[in-house]
Design an enzyme around this catalytic site. Structure first.
Site: not given
Ligand SMILES: *Cc1c(COP(=O)(O)O)cnc(C)c1O
Length: 382
Positions: A46, A98, A195
């Site tokens: 962890r 977001y 992303k």
């Molecule tokens: C997708 C996203 C998040 C959240 O991230 P996760 O990995 O889906 O928890 C935060 N900020 C932006 C700009 C995003 O596109």
């Protein structure tokens, strides 16, 4: 080392015992100790794992940070940053955030006494007017989602520094290949590695990079205490994804440029939002803080209603209808009925989120094929 070399080599020396060129997936929960509390730097997974360490060093490298803490998701990373605050503290954030960030702020942390102001951050004076003696943090997203507004990171970090306020930039939409917020003055940079960093739509993850020792210690303490950590397989996939970040983002930017130009000249399109256009209100700021204008394009149909947007999206084949962005494959989404569906229509319209607003995440396919795919969907609108 330059960026294009860092994505391949930062944090990734060949493994010591075998010489393995790729960082191995250390699939273990614990580590043998030579004597009580005498170990090789890892005591329990962890707290730390060598595959995670490699990922953290890589992200720190490409964000020009001293260090990075990796999390199980972008939301978990944001959660940890919010837990550095205390009841009564105040945060100023963008009004075009977001959706998951807005939910975390207003529904998870506001009930615990953290206060938020959401303002149009494209104007520095709006941010200045929202500051209070209790303001502890500015939360910046740029380009914003889905309107692709541009926020001046240098101007806002300068303002924040003069008042002793921390600045956090969510750099998910731009990626460090295009924008390095710490070099522009920010104190911490956040990623949903789900992303552009992961880049292949096959793993969820998050990270915070910083050169502030106190922020880092706080985050490491939270990693250990609350345990929202990524598994070693997920770290490996993200590491592998980042190796091609530079070439992927470059191609996505080229495709987005072509798509934006095509849409601008299309008779069935009312307007196109793309920071690469000179007419975009944030174009000059984007030029000064980004290497290119990104892989995202949003546009509104002439026939500005929800059914037309739905018809359009049902007729693309390469642009897959899905939430998320930043992968090698192109995605199409409709904020009014997907990510921003819970916002009342009049509030949405006021913010510029029209009923037919369509958001494209341009992948790395052949540009001609992408344009043809869009043309097929326009024909379906008749
Ligand atoms: C997708 C996203 C998040 C959240 O991230 P996760 O990995 O889906 O928890 C935060 N900020 C932006 C700009 C995003 O596109």
């Amino acid at each position: 080392m330059k960026f294009n070399s860092k994505v391949i080599h930062a944090g990734q020396a060949p493994e010591e015992t075998s010489g393995a060129v790729m960082p191995p997936i250390f699939q273990t929960s614990t580590y043998a100790q030579q004597a009580p509390d005498m170990h090789k730097g890892y005591d329990y997974a962890r707290v730390g794992n060598p595959t995670r360490t490699a990922l953290e060093q890589l992200i720190a490298g490409i964000e020009e940070a001293d260090a990075c803490a990796a999390f199980a998701s972008g939301c978990a990373a944001m959660d940890a940053l919010m837990k550095m605050l205390r009841p009564g503290n105040h945060v100023v954030a963008s009004n075009d955030l977001y959706g998951g960030t807005y939910r975390l702020f207003t529904q998870v942390f506001a009930p615990f006494g953290i206060e938020y102001s959401f303002v149009d951050m494209t104007r520095t004076e709006n941010v200045e007017a929202a500051l209070r003696p209790e303001t502890k943090m500015l939360w910046i997203e740029t380009p914003t989602n889905p309107l692709l507004n541009i926020v001046d990171i240098r101007a806002l970090t300068e303002l924040a520094k003069s008042r002793g306020i921390l600045t956090v930039v969510d750099n998910t939409f731009a990626s460090p290949y295009l924008q390095q917020p710490l070099l522009l003055g920010a104190d911490a940079v956040l990623h949903s590695t789900t992303k552009y960093l992961g880049g292949h739509s096959d793993v969820i993850g998050g990270a915070v990079a910083t050169s502030h020792q106190d922020i880092l210690e706080n985050l490491r303490f939270q990693v250990k205490s609350t345990g929202a950590v990524p598994g070693p397989m997920d770290c490996y996939l993200t590491l592998r994804g980042i190796k091609t970040l530079a070439v992927r983002v470059e191609r996505s930017c080229e495709n987005a440029r072509e798509v934006a130009r095509y849409l601008r000249n299309h008779p069935l399109v009312k307007s196109v939002r793309y920071p690469g256009f000179e007419q975009h209100p944030g174009h000059e700021v984007a030029k000064s803080q980004m290497k290119d204008f990104g892989g995202m394009v949003s546009f509104t149909l002439k026939q500005d209603d929800i059914p037309s947007a739905h018809t359009f999206m049902q007729h693309t084949k390469l642009f897959t209808l899905a939430e998320s962005l930043g992968g090698v494959e192109s995605l199409i989404s409709h904020p009014a009925s997907m990510t921003h569906g819970s916002i009342p229509a009049d509030v949405r319209h006021k913010a510029g989120l029209n009923d037919s607003l369509i958001r494209l995440s341009c992948g790395i396919e052949d540009a001609g094929d992408l344009l043809e795919d869009l043309e097929t969907a326009f024909r379906a609108l008749g």
